[in-house]
Design an enzyme around this catalytic site. Sequence first.
Site, PDB file in Angstrom:
ATOM      1  N   LYS B  78       0.863  -1.184   0.000  1.00 28.33           N
ATOM      2  CA  LYS B  78       0.000   0.000   0.000  1.00 28.33           C
ATOM      3  C   LYS B  78       0.898   1.232   0.000  1.00 28.33           C
ATOM      4  O   LYS B  78       1.930   1.251   0.685  1.00 28.33           O
ATOM      5  CB  LYS B  78      -0.877  -0.042   1.256  1.00 28.33           C
ATOM      6  CG  LYS B  78      -1.948   1.034   1.359  1.00 28.33           C
ATOM      7  CD  LYS B  78      -2.784   0.830   2.627  1.00 28.33           C
ATOM      8  CE  LYS B  78      -3.943   1.815   2.718  1.00 28.33           C
ATOM      9  NZ  LYS B  78      -4.780   1.586   3.928  1.00 28.33           N
ATOM     10  N   SER B 153      -9.825   1.289   2.938  1.00 27.81           N
ATOM     11  CA  SER B 153      -8.962   2.098   2.112  1.00 27.81           C
ATOM     12  C   SER B 153      -7.861   1.319   1.397  1.00 27.81           C
ATOM     13  O   SER B 153      -7.312   1.810   0.430  1.00 27.81           O
ATOM     14  CB  SER B 153      -8.306   3.183   2.966  1.00 27.81           C
ATOM     15  OG  SER B 153      -7.408   2.612   3.895  1.00 27.81           O
ATOM     16  N   SER B 177      -9.961  -1.097   7.069  1.00 28.34           N
ATOM     17  CA  SER B 177      -9.331  -0.858   5.767  1.00 28.34           C
ATOM     18  C   SER B 177      -8.539  -2.029   5.199  1.00 28.34           C
ATOM     19  O   SER B 177      -8.130  -1.982   4.043  1.00 28.34           O
ATOM     20  CB  SER B 177      -8.416   0.364   5.849  1.00 28.34           C
ATOM     21  OG  SER B 177      -9.180   1.540   5.804  1.00 28.34           O
TER      22      SER B 177
END
Lengths: 95, 485
Positions: B78, B153, B177
């Site tokens: 990420k 997310s 997330s």
Amino acid sequence: MKITRAQVERVAQLARLALSEVELDALTSDMDAILGYVDKLNELDTDHIVPTAHAVPLENAFRDDTARPSLGTDKALQNAPAASDGCFLVPKVIE
Amino acid sequence: MQLTDLTIHQLHDLLREGKTSAQEVTRAFLDRIAATDERVNAFITVCQQESLQQAAAADARLKAGDGAPLTGIPLALKDIFITEGLRTTCASQILNNFVPPYNGTAVAKLKEQGAVILGKLNMDEFAMGSSNENSAFGPVRNPWNGDCVPGGSSGGSAACVAARQAVATLGTDTGGSIRQPAAHCGVVGLKPTYGLVSRYGVIAYASSLDQVGPITRDVEDCAILLGAVAGYDPADSTSVDQPVPDYRATLKDGVKGLKVGLPKEYFIEGLDPAVKQAVEKAVDTLRGLGAEPVEVSLPHTDYAVACYYLIATAEASSNLARYDGVRYGQRVDQDRGLIDMYMQSRAAGFGPEVKRRIMLGTYALSSGYYDAYYLKAQKVRTLIRQDFLDAFNQVDVILTPVAPTPAFRIGEKTADPLQMYLSDIFTIPVNLAGTCGMSLPCGFSQEGLPIGLQLIGRPFGEETLLRTAYAFEQASDWHRQQAPL
């Protein structure tokens, strides 16, 4: 109303955000709706409840006060939008 | 079977036996990214040359008989993880050109093992979102259906694994997330107990809630990757100093006699019928394996979203004060002084959801409102945490849906922030309680979208979580289904 347009403008100032008129209008109604929703917390009696700041109980983490290697000036400045003489360069603060 | 279909443990065996090379595996994934990412948009940055160099180094290490479990395994991160010399954007315009001068702890641990880093993954800007629509680099599309969101997310991290563009990825989870996108993309995701994995070198959103965790193709990979990044780190003052267990050693211990709590507050009206049915079937499966389902109550569940959106935004408003156009990031200077430079830089650099949360958090912390909002939320947090501790006096794990519905359509919830926030209702309480939770595939909707099962464990109960998940996984084949991409 939970929050007024004037309050939103004041918060934007505190948050250091230059918001447009359109943004301020939208945020006033968004924040009003969200603050209306979070009001449900007041259904709970929390007078004698201790607040939780961190879920895991931890003591303060101290380390020995000894010098150790750090990032160094060059690396610290490598992403600066403006730098000069080993310092970050900012707009004039005092006239 | 293609190389890109394999797990960490399968690839490790092939690499160790010399049946393939890290360079061959890395090239296969780079080809797969090139062939599919126009449709998924999971990557912000692909490390074409660097990854092949890392693979060559891994091959030398494997040849010398010095291979670790992750040596030569292509992973992706990420874009919230600080990576030395590799642009790290947090999917924000304000960090568009930020090239970090150091690696965070989790990344450094992967590199020490000789893992190959394929690139940096798309996400909601500063990890604020549940759909990956809040990215300065465009939305990520769900590999199962390009019209749907992958969740957020860590949408890029989950979509990347589902699209078989990397073997596994790292994400972060502040209110769901990792778990919610893992559920929406049909992969395995784990949010560790707060303090298990170092947050050093992870761009902060809400510091008392953020945790780093793995997103993988199966439970065994999840155990391997968690073991690789977990552990005490003096550079993170909230990291907990205790030994990391060998999560793989207890995977196969089974669930006989295990008490599985079903919180009645999670099986409510508004729960999608397909989700309800899939989760109930999973309960039957575990019962068949010898586990004992027990109804439990988490009475303050209904207050979790309100509590979260005060605490998380308050912490975010403080954390994001650092983006001021001075030390790094984008600067907009119209020659009207320092304060104006701050205000213009931040206004131009942050997207709408980030601004909304900074505003809400600044308000909740401002003079005159602190007690009514922030302090009140911290007290409610105590009640929510106590709910879990009480439930864990009766049961070993708690089982719930991950999200009330399967993946929703792109654009469906963008107009109503509150509706978007409510899609995290089943994952947020776990972060507030600071305990661990994981998501694993347990079925599909009629439209062919994956459904996720959430297992919640005691603080530092990751071993129990993983062995329960492993037992379920061995009795099902949901994790073997592949997105039609």
